[in-house]
Scaffold this active site. Structure first.
Site, PDB file in Angstrom:
ATOM      1  N   LYS A   9     -13.139  -2.657   2.920  1.00  0.00           N
ATOM      2  CA  LYS A   9     -12.766  -3.088   4.283  1.00  0.00           C
ATOM      3  C   LYS A   9     -11.992  -1.956   4.943  1.00  0.00           C
ATOM      4  O   LYS A   9     -10.855  -1.680   4.585  1.00  0.00           O
ATOM      5  CB  LYS A   9     -11.870  -4.335   4.249  1.00  0.00           C
ATOM      6  CG  LYS A   9     -11.730  -4.945   5.645  1.00  0.00           C
ATOM      7  CD  LYS A   9     -10.386  -5.605   5.908  1.00  0.00           C
ATOM      8  CE  LYS A   9      -9.328  -4.671   6.403  1.00  0.00           C
ATOM      9  NZ  LYS A   9      -9.521  -4.100   7.748  1.00  0.00           N
ATOM     10  N   GLU A  44      -1.591   2.634  -2.748  1.00  0.00           N
ATOM     11  CA  GLU A  44      -1.137   3.903  -2.153  1.00  0.00           C
ATOM     12  C   GLU A  44      -0.427   3.531  -0.865  1.00  0.00           C
ATOM     13  O   GLU A  44      -1.076   3.236   0.137  1.00  0.00           O
ATOM     14  CB  GLU A  44      -2.333   4.804  -1.845  1.00  0.00           C
ATOM     15  CG  GLU A  44      -3.203   5.137  -3.036  1.00  0.00           C
ATOM     16  CD  GLU A  44      -2.598   6.215  -3.899  1.00  0.00           C
ATOM     17  OE1 GLU A  44      -1.873   7.068  -3.354  1.00  0.00           O
ATOM     18  OE2 GLU A  44      -2.826   6.194  -5.114  1.00  0.00           O
ATOM     19  N   CYS A  58       0.577   9.875   5.457  1.00  0.00           N
ATOM     20  CA  CYS A  58       1.538   9.232   4.553  1.00  0.00           C
ATOM     21  C   CYS A  58       2.405  10.259   3.838  1.00  0.00           C
ATOM     22  O   CYS A  58       3.510   9.946   3.418  1.00  0.00           O
ATOM     23  CB  CYS A  58       0.795   8.385   3.534  1.00  0.00           C
ATOM     24  SG  CYS A  58      -0.425   9.324   2.626  1.00  0.00           S
ATOM     25  N   GLU A  74       9.246   5.762   8.326  1.00  0.00           N
ATOM     26  CA  GLU A  74       8.231   6.781   8.621  1.00  0.00           C
ATOM     27  C   GLU A  74       8.062   6.893  10.124  1.00  0.00           C
ATOM     28  O   GLU A  74       7.827   5.882  10.799  1.00  0.00           O
ATOM     29  CB  GLU A  74       6.879   6.329   8.074  1.00  0.00           C
ATOM     30  CG  GLU A  74       6.651   6.502   6.618  1.00  0.00           C
ATOM     31  CD  GLU A  74       5.246   6.005   6.256  1.00  0.00           C
ATOM     32  OE1 GLU A  74       5.023   4.789   6.313  1.00  0.00           O
ATOM     33  OE2 GLU A  74       4.402   6.839   5.917  1.00  0.00           O
TER      34      GLU A  74
HETATM   35  P1  NAP Z   1      -1.634  -1.231   7.278  1.00  0.00           P
HETATM   36  O1  NAP Z   1      -1.271  -1.953   8.511  1.00  0.00           O
HETATM   37  O2  NAP Z   1      -1.013  -1.635   6.003  1.00  0.00           O
HETATM   38  O3  NAP Z   1      -3.233  -1.324   7.181  1.00  0.00           O
HETATM   39  C1  NAP Z   1      -3.945  -0.747   6.112  1.00  0.00           C
HETATM   40  C2  NAP Z   1      -5.206  -1.563   5.881  1.00  0.00           C
HETATM   41  O4  NAP Z   1      -4.847  -2.874   5.491  1.00  0.00           O
HETATM   42  C3  NAP Z   1      -6.074  -1.709   7.133  1.00  0.00           C
HETATM   43  O5  NAP Z   1      -7.444  -1.739   6.747  1.00  0.00           O
HETATM   44  C4  NAP Z   1      -5.663  -3.073   7.639  1.00  0.00           C
HETATM   45  O6  NAP Z   1      -6.648  -3.682   8.423  1.00  0.00           O
HETATM   46  C5  NAP Z   1      -5.503  -3.803   6.331  1.00  0.00           C
HETATM   47  N1  NAP Z   1      -4.729  -5.033   6.396  1.00  0.00           N
HETATM   48  C6  NAP Z   1      -3.647  -5.310   7.146  1.00  0.00           C
HETATM   49  N2  NAP Z   1      -3.228  -6.572   6.898  1.00  0.00           N
HETATM   50  C7  NAP Z   1      -4.085  -7.108   5.979  1.00  0.00           C
HETATM   51  C8  NAP Z   1      -4.203  -8.362   5.325  1.00  0.00           C
HETATM   52  N3  NAP Z   1      -3.346  -9.357   5.557  1.00  0.00           N
HETATM   53  N4  NAP Z   1      -5.210  -8.541   4.449  1.00  0.00           N
HETATM   54  C9  NAP Z   1      -6.078  -7.548   4.200  1.00  0.00           C
HETATM   55  N5  NAP Z   1      -6.021  -6.340   4.783  1.00  0.00           N
HETATM   56  C10 NAP Z   1      -5.025  -6.112   5.651  1.00  0.00           C
HETATM   57  O7  NAP Z   1      -1.363   0.313   7.395  1.00  0.00           O
HETATM   58  P2  NAP Z   1      -1.665   1.275   8.612  1.00  0.00           P
HETATM   59  O8  NAP Z   1      -0.618   1.102   9.631  1.00  0.00           O
HETATM   60  O9  NAP Z   1      -3.097   1.153   9.023  1.00  0.00           O
HETATM   61  O10 NAP Z   1      -1.528   2.694   7.889  1.00  0.00           O
HETATM   62  C11 NAP Z   1      -0.339   3.398   7.870  1.00  0.00           C
HETATM   63  C12 NAP Z   1       0.406   3.191   6.580  1.00  0.00           C
HETATM   64  O11 NAP Z   1      -0.433   3.573   5.490  1.00  0.00           O
HETATM   65  C13 NAP Z   1       1.611   4.069   6.485  1.00  0.00           C
HETATM   66  O12 NAP Z   1       2.683   3.373   5.913  1.00  0.00           O
HETATM   67  C14 NAP Z   1       1.166   5.182   5.562  1.00  0.00           C
HETATM   68  O13 NAP Z   1       2.213   5.838   4.898  1.00  0.00           O
HETATM   69  C15 NAP Z   1       0.267   4.459   4.636  1.00  0.00           C
HETATM   70  N6  NAP Z   1      -0.662   5.382   3.990  1.00  0.00           N
HETATM   71  C16 NAP Z   1      -0.489   5.656   2.683  1.00  0.00           C
HETATM   72  C17 NAP Z   1      -1.309   6.565   2.060  1.00  0.00           C
HETATM   73  C18 NAP Z   1      -1.125   6.901   0.600  1.00  0.00           C
HETATM   74  O14 NAP Z   1      -1.986   7.585   0.024  1.00  0.00           O
HETATM   75  N7  NAP Z   1      -0.065   6.451  -0.036  1.00  0.00           N
HETATM   76  C19 NAP Z   1      -2.323   7.189   2.783  1.00  0.00           C
HETATM   77  C20 NAP Z   1      -2.467   6.888   4.130  1.00  0.00           C
HETATM   78  C21 NAP Z   1      -1.626   5.976   4.730  1.00  0.00           C
HETATM   79  P3  NAP Z   1      -6.622  -3.588  10.029  1.00  0.00           P
HETATM   80  O15 NAP Z   1      -6.291  -2.166  10.377  1.00  0.00           O
HETATM   81  O16 NAP Z   1      -8.010  -3.967  10.370  1.00  0.00           O
HETATM   82  O17 NAP Z   1      -5.588  -4.549  10.488  1.00  0.00           O
END
Ligand code: NAP
Length: 490
Positions: A189, A264, A298, A393
């Site tokens: 997804k 991650e 990230c 962040e």
């Molecule tokens: P996010 O809001 O957690 O979303 C990540 C994914 O999870 C998206 O596909 C999102 O879908 C999905 N999601 C959200 N709520 C969900 C739920 N209840 N059930 C299932 N899936 C759900 O994160 P983001 O804001 O897109 O990304 C930024 C964050 O990712 C930052 O904190 C960054 O540090 C972290 N990150 C970490 C890494 C690593 O390797 N550690 C790499 C990149 C990013 P939708 O977008 O469709 O809502």
């Protein structure tokens, strides 16, 4: 198929078939069952594509297809699986410009960075096409005569992947590569902000000969899709990349079915510049670590700690480079960074800048957002160690420098966070490098470099930054169970 609003002007694609509007479920392209996802271009803020939104039933169908496909895929030889992955990798490279155009269009990053992301993502598929052969087992000297103790590696089974928008191709590829190499099947997804890249990736996999059901992409509202993937007893593993809050909630949802997890999660990387650092190297390190993907990474250097002896020289050299950077359209070759992904991200950068200024920081270059979703590369000096950006962040092009005096103080500041994804340090003293890198509570340490990402190395977090590793042989092991066979009576 969907039309780009202005395909000629922005991101024209050589193969328009790679702009896919349907979900990919069990080898079939499935249309929308609800209001479609509107994908906007972060620079123009125009909706330029509509993508199928599917729900619980279609997600369950993808899981069922992955379950049906599992025995056939798992029983292929590593060579056969590797060949499919290799063709997929070749397809990604062949269509690099089209994929990069999609990434720039839906994510906003510069076209040059988007091309780099395709190379990086394809590198994971290539690496695991080979690594499939090295999934060796063990024999253990037996505790008694007549016995043979053998350890084999088996695929975990049906896996789920949930990925974010900031590296829409690479972060998916680094899950798909090891999963498929290990003999697992996968339902992915992508973020609803960037579904098109994942769908184009799937189409190129289909063309590479990935059998039906081995890899599906479900696009739609996160909650219902996530509910099915986490609750299903058939799904034996979830690999998630995204925020800590969502990752923790998904981990809790996976607990009743005791799935394996790779998480991650968020980072809050420190970059420490010591007095003995080479200033040019430190500036280069900070530029890469801070401004990759406009700071929306990230592993972005979120907190920059500089020792007082080198502070003025570092700030003035860093300011010169930041002042020469341009924020603009990702398709404009003159842009160094593109727009922020959405208004929420833009406003957070503004909030962090204003908070630091209110607490006494000085703006050296940059400043307020000029409009649209652009955020100008900005450098603040004299930032206090308790400013908001040190706690959260920023996820944007705001570099803020906090001064420190001693090595011990730097280590304390760097570790003063619940996160532990990456850290960077700049020094020319091997003793300092050794002492500090060992004490940093992170999964990765970049030493005199901000460019740490490669499929050859394991990345992942400690503390609230997550569980498990991606990349390298360790990334393959995440998709394998160990099975111990005890032969008696030999
Ligand atoms: P996010 O809001 O957690 O979303 C990540 C994914 O999870 C998206 O596909 C999102 O879908 C999905 N999601 C959200 N709520 C969900 C739920 N209840 N059930 C299932 N899936 C759900 O994160 P983001 O804001 O897109 O990304 C930024 C964050 O990712 C930052 O904190 C960054 O540090 C972290 N990150 C970490 C890494 C690593 O390797 N550690 C790499 C990149 C990013 P939708 O977008 O469709 O809502």
């Amino acid at each position: 198929m969907v039309e780009l609003t202005k395909p000629r002007e922005r991101g024209r694609m050589a193969e328009p078939d790679l702009l896919v509007s349907k979900a990919f479920i069990g080898g079939e392209w499935v249309g929308t069952v609800a209001a479609p996802i509107e994908v906007d271009d972060p620079f123009t803020q125009d909706v330029f594509a509509e993508v199928a939104s599917v729900g619980r039933e279609q997600t369950q169908a993808a899981v069922d297809a992955a379950e049906r496909a599992l025995p056939g895929w798992a029983s292929k030889t590593a060579t056969e699986r590797g060949r499919v992955l290799r063709r997929w990798r070749d397809n990604l490279i062949e269509h690099k410009d089209d994929l990069a155009a999609l990434i720039t269009r839906e994510n906003g990053k510069t076209f040059a960075e988007a091309r780099g992301e395709v190379d990086y993502g394809a590198g994971y598929i290539e690496f695991y096409a080979e690594e499939a052969h090295r999934a060796r087992g063990e024999t253990i000297p037996p505790p008694a005569p007549g016995r043979r103790l053998v350890v084999e590696r088996e695929p975990v089974g049906v896996c789920a992947a949930i990925t974010p928008w900031n590296f829409p191709l690479a972060l998916l590829a680094r899950k798909v590569g090891p999963a498929l190499a290990a003999g697992c099947t996968m339902v992915a997804k992508p973020s609803e902000l960037t579904p098109l890249t994942a769908l184009a990736f799937a189409r190129l996999g289909e063309q590479a000969g990935v059998p039906k059901g081995v890899f599906s992409v479900v696009t739609g509202e996160a909650r219902p899709i996530g509910d099915v993937l986490t609750a299903s007893p058939v799904v034996r593993k979830l690999s998630f990349t995204g925020s800590t809050a969502v990752g923790a909630a998904l981990a809790a949802a996976c607990a009743p079915t005791v799935k394996r997890l790779s998480l991650e999660l968020g980072g809050n990387a420190p970059l420490i510049v010591f007095d003995d650092a080479d200033v040019d190297t430190a500036v280069e390190t900070a530029l890469v670590a801070k401004f990759r993907n406009g700071g929306q990474s990230c592993i972005a250097a979120n907190r920059i700690y500089v020792q007082r002896g080198v502070l003025d020289r570092f700030v003035s050299a860093f300011a010169a480079r930041i002042g020469a950077m341009t924020a603009g359209d990702g398709f404009d070759p003159a842009s160094d960074i593109g727009p922020m992904i959405d208004d929420r991200t833009l406003l957070k950068v503004d909030r962090h800048r204003e908070d630091a200024l209110a607490r006494g920081a000085r703006c050296i270059v940059g400043g307020a957002s000029p409009g649209g979703r652009l955020s100008i590369p900005t450098l603040l000096a004299d930032a206090p160690a308790d400013a908001l950006f040190t706690r959260e962040e920023t996820f944007g092009p705001l570099a803020a420098v906090v001064a420190f005096s001693s090595v011990e103080e730097a280590i304390r500041l760097a570790n003063d966070t619940p996160y532990g994804l990456a850290a960077y340090l700049c020094s020319s003293d091997p003793a300092t490098i050794d002492r500090v890198s060992r004490r940093l509570e992170t999964g990765t340490v970049g030493i005199n470099t901000g460019a740490v990402a490669t499929p050859l190395a394991p990345v992942g977090g400690v503390k609230l930054s997550g569980l498990g590793r991606e990349g390298s042989a360790h990334g393959l092991a995440e998709y394998q169970n160990l099975k111990y066979l005890c032969h008696a009576g030999l």
